[in-house]
Design a protein around this motif. Structure first.
Motif, PDB file in Angstrom:
ATOM      1  N   PHE A 121      33.623   5.478 -25.184  1.00 51.56           N
ATOM      2  CA  PHE A 121      34.872   5.221 -25.717  1.00 51.56           C
ATOM      3  C   PHE A 121      35.169   3.632 -26.221  1.00 51.56           C
ATOM      4  O   PHE A 121      35.807   3.421 -27.211  1.00 51.56           O
ATOM      5  CB  PHE A 121      35.724   5.683 -24.662  1.00 51.56           C
ATOM      6  N   PRO A 122      34.544   2.878 -25.375  1.00 51.65           N
ATOM      7  CA  PRO A 122      34.668   1.399 -25.715  1.00 51.65           C
ATOM      8  C   PRO A 122      33.950   0.925 -27.197  1.00 51.65           C
ATOM      9  O   PRO A 122      34.715   0.401 -27.783  1.00 51.65           O
ATOM     10  CB  PRO A 122      33.912   0.685 -24.670  1.00 51.65           C
ATOM     11  N   ILE A 125      36.235   2.406 -29.823  1.00 52.97           N
ATOM     12  CA  ILE A 125      37.489   1.680 -30.020  1.00 52.97           C
ATOM     13  C   ILE A 125      37.116   0.432 -31.180  1.00 52.97           C
ATOM     14  O   ILE A 125      37.726  -0.217 -31.841  1.00 52.97           O
ATOM     15  CB  ILE A 125      38.248   1.133 -28.855  1.00 52.97           C
ATOM     16  N   ARG A 126      35.870  -0.033 -30.541  1.00 52.00           N
ATOM     17  CA  ARG A 126      35.251  -1.303 -31.479  1.00 52.00           C
ATOM     18  C   ARG A 126      35.129  -1.076 -32.918  1.00 52.00           C
ATOM     19  O   ARG A 126      35.205  -1.597 -33.859  1.00 52.00           O
ATOM     20  CB  ARG A 126      34.213  -1.887 -30.682  1.00 52.00           C
ATOM     21  N   VAL A 128      37.022   1.279 -34.318  1.00 48.90           N
ATOM     22  CA  VAL A 128      38.249   1.515 -34.838  1.00 48.90           C
ATOM     23  C   VAL A 128      38.756  -0.136 -35.356  1.00 48.90           C
ATOM     24  O   VAL A 128      39.268  -0.316 -36.491  1.00 48.90           O
ATOM     25  CB  VAL A 128      39.329   1.995 -33.846  1.00 48.90           C
ATOM     26  N   ARG A 129      38.572  -0.974 -34.463  1.00 47.82           N
ATOM     27  CA  ARG A 129      38.936  -2.498 -34.531  1.00 47.82           C
ATOM     28  C   ARG A 129      38.290  -3.228 -35.804  1.00 47.82           C
ATOM     29  O   ARG A 129      38.636  -3.704 -36.654  1.00 47.82           O
ATOM     30  CB  ARG A 129      38.588  -3.179 -33.385  1.00 47.82           C
ATOM     31  N   ILE A 156      42.728   4.829 -22.846  1.00 44.40           N
ATOM     32  CA  ILE A 156      42.078   5.205 -24.055  1.00 44.40           C
ATOM     33  C   ILE A 156      43.162   5.271 -25.407  1.00 44.40           C
ATOM     34  O   ILE A 156      42.992   4.700 -26.420  1.00 44.40           O
ATOM     35  CB  ILE A 156      41.528   6.571 -23.999  1.00 44.40           C
ATOM     36  N   GLN A 159      44.489   1.565 -26.092  1.00 41.37           N
ATOM     37  CA  GLN A 159      43.353   0.742 -27.180  1.00 41.37           C
ATOM     38  C   GLN A 159      43.670   1.413 -28.361  1.00 41.37           C
ATOM     39  O   GLN A 159      43.498   0.682 -29.201  1.00 41.37           O
ATOM     40  CB  GLN A 159      42.252   1.079 -26.506  1.00 41.37           C
ATOM     41  N   LEU A 160      43.753   2.712 -28.703  1.00 38.54           N
ATOM     42  CA  LEU A 160      43.539   3.492 -29.929  1.00 38.54           C
ATOM     43  C   LEU A 160      44.864   2.819 -30.763  1.00 38.54           C
ATOM     44  O   LEU A 160      44.951   2.538 -32.011  1.00 38.54           O
ATOM     45  CB  LEU A 160      43.471   4.912 -30.135  1.00 38.54           C
ATOM     46  N   PRO A 163      44.136  -1.524 -31.211  1.00 34.85           N
ATOM     47  CA  PRO A 163      42.686  -2.001 -31.094  1.00 34.85           C
ATOM     48  C   PRO A 163      42.466  -3.241 -31.354  1.00 34.85           C
ATOM     49  O   PRO A 163      41.302  -3.899 -30.631  1.00 34.85           O
ATOM     50  CB  PRO A 163      42.063  -1.119 -32.397  1.00 34.85           C
ATOM     51  N   ALA A 166      41.780  -6.532 -27.712  1.00 37.01           N
ATOM     52  CA  ALA A 166      40.517  -6.304 -27.017  1.00 37.01           C
ATOM     53  C   ALA A 166      40.282  -6.754 -25.521  1.00 37.01           C
ATOM     54  O   ALA A 166      40.829  -7.714 -25.280  1.00 37.01           O
ATOM     55  CB  ALA A 166      39.379  -6.679 -27.966  1.00 37.01           C
TER      56      ALA A 166
END
Length: 409
Positions: A121-122, A125-126, A128-129, A156, A159-160, A163, A166
């Motif tokens: 998942f990390p 998210i990265r 997405v960023r 989660i 974070q979404l 994003p 961080a």
């Protein structure tokens, strides 16, 4: 943080040259054998990057590219670790999708969650960023909603939603969660943000011949001002019961003589009687069953035809506690990938005489709604592992078509 402006989104020149107009373009991480990717292609998106580290899964996609399977021909598949990828090259594409490895949260796994080294998942998210897509689509196992993981699931989603906030170096995830919660509750948010929703969906409710519950998370970029909700089910268990036990159309359709039809299940008699009282109680089309999916295939135990790929009989199936197989006249139980050893304890058909056998790879592909021209690379064990991890093509197509419709308006 810099406030996101659409005119500031950079489009990588290499992608522009290779793929032209970037409208309705997609990138997928953790693509596996291609179930979600095929659904996305069916919905009208064009993949500009697919990432998967497993060799057998990548070989399956490469095999189908070589065989000129229509949806797969132009997939740019990259066999690598996503932790090594710079996703800024895809900045501004329309859809980022993926199913981060589910073993950390699976009910059939070791339940290590965020502590598991396979928790990706990390990296999602990265991506997405760095990409800043218009829409994010994530699929994962039902176990993600267990009480044990409730706090991490909130993490989660936040974070979404934000994003750009961080995790700092050496910051514990719970401290990062606290920062996200404070940001969320302040009420005014600039920069890159997403409106995120999630729902637990049963694939059988959307015409997949399998009772497969999975969590889907969808986030639309906030600046798009798009209102979206998950599409409502198209199929139902009640409609199947009505088809089988009220009209009998199901048995007629499959040419099952009355003397060969099973007895009406005692536990369902009251429910069926209520359905007899009024068709208005029945919603949608009937659930699709195992028989619906595989009845036109020859019996692999004694009628195997080499013309049908991936349809070889695999011996050794047996019933044991917790693994009883799938009845012929219901949607299959969830196909499983297996955490160790030979997968498939539940990947069995219960025949009318009560005996069991393993589903063939082709039958399992049908239960996951892959087209028959789609072949699988690797041994029976590896092919079943790929299928057990896959997103049903029909379900993916249905959801992504609805997402695309909102993007197009």
């Amino acid at each position: 943080m810099t406030k996101l402006r659409i005119e500031d989104i950079r489009v990588d020149e290499r992608i522009r040259q290779d793929y032209g107009d970037l409208r309705e373009r997609s990138v997928e991480l953790f693509a596996g054998a291609g179930g979600l990717a095929m659904g996305i292609s069916n919905a009208g998106f064009r993949h500009v990057g697919l990432y998967e580290w497993d060799r057998d899964a990548c070989d399956t996609i490469r095999l189908n590219k070589e065989r000129n399977v229509a949806q797969v021909q132009n997939w740019p598949i990259h066999q690598c670790d996503v932790r090594d990828v710079d996703f800024t090259q895809y900045q501004g594409i329309d859809l980022l999708a993926g199913g981060p490895p589910c073993q950390p949260f699976s009910l059939g796994g070791k339940h290590r969650g965020f502590k598991d080294h396979r928790n990706m998942f990390p990296e999602m998210i990265r991506a997405v960023r760095e990409i800043q897509p218009k829409v994010v689509l994530i699929e994962n196992v039902k176990g993600l909603l267990r009480d044990t993981f409730a706090k991490y699931f909130e993490y989660i989603l936040l974070q979404l939603s934000y994003p750009e906030i961080a995790s700092k170096e050496n910051e514990d995830w719970t401290d990062h969660l606290s920062r996200l919660e404070r940001h969320h509750t302040k009420g005014h948010h600039e920069g890159l943000t997403y409106h995120v929703v999630f729902r637990l969906l049963n694939a059988a409710d959307y015409g997949v011949p399998q009772k497969r519950e999975r969590v889907f998370i969808v986030g639309f970029r906030s600046d798009l001002n798009i209102e979206w909700s998950f599409p409502e089910p198209t199929h139902s268990f009640d409609a199947l019961l009505y088809d089988q036990w009220v009209t009998g159309d199901y048995w007629e359709r499959h040419r099952v003589a009355k003397k060969h039809r099973p007895e009406m299940p005692d536990k369902l008699k009251k429910r069926i009687e209520r359905l007899r009282g009024g068709l208005g109680l029945v919603q949608g089309a009937p659930w699709m069953t195992v028989r619906d999916a595989i009845s036109d295939l020859p019996d692999p135990e004694n009628e195997y035809d080499n013309v049908i790929p991936d349809h070889r009989f695999n011996p050794g199936a047996r019933i044991y506690p917790g693994h009883t197989g799938s009845p012929l006249d219901e949607p299959a139980k969830t196909l499983k990938a297996g955490d160790h050893g030979v997968p498939g304890g539940e990947n069995m058909l219960v025949k009318p005489d009560g005996s069991v056998r393993y589903f063939t790879v082709r039958e399992s592909a049908r239960l996951q709604t892959f087209p028959d021209e789609y072949h699988f690379s690797g041994s029976w064990t590896e092919s079943m592992r790929q299928l057990g991890n896959a997103v049903p093509v029909r379900l993916a197509t249905f959801i992504v078509k609805d997402i695309k419709k909102c993007l197009s308006h």
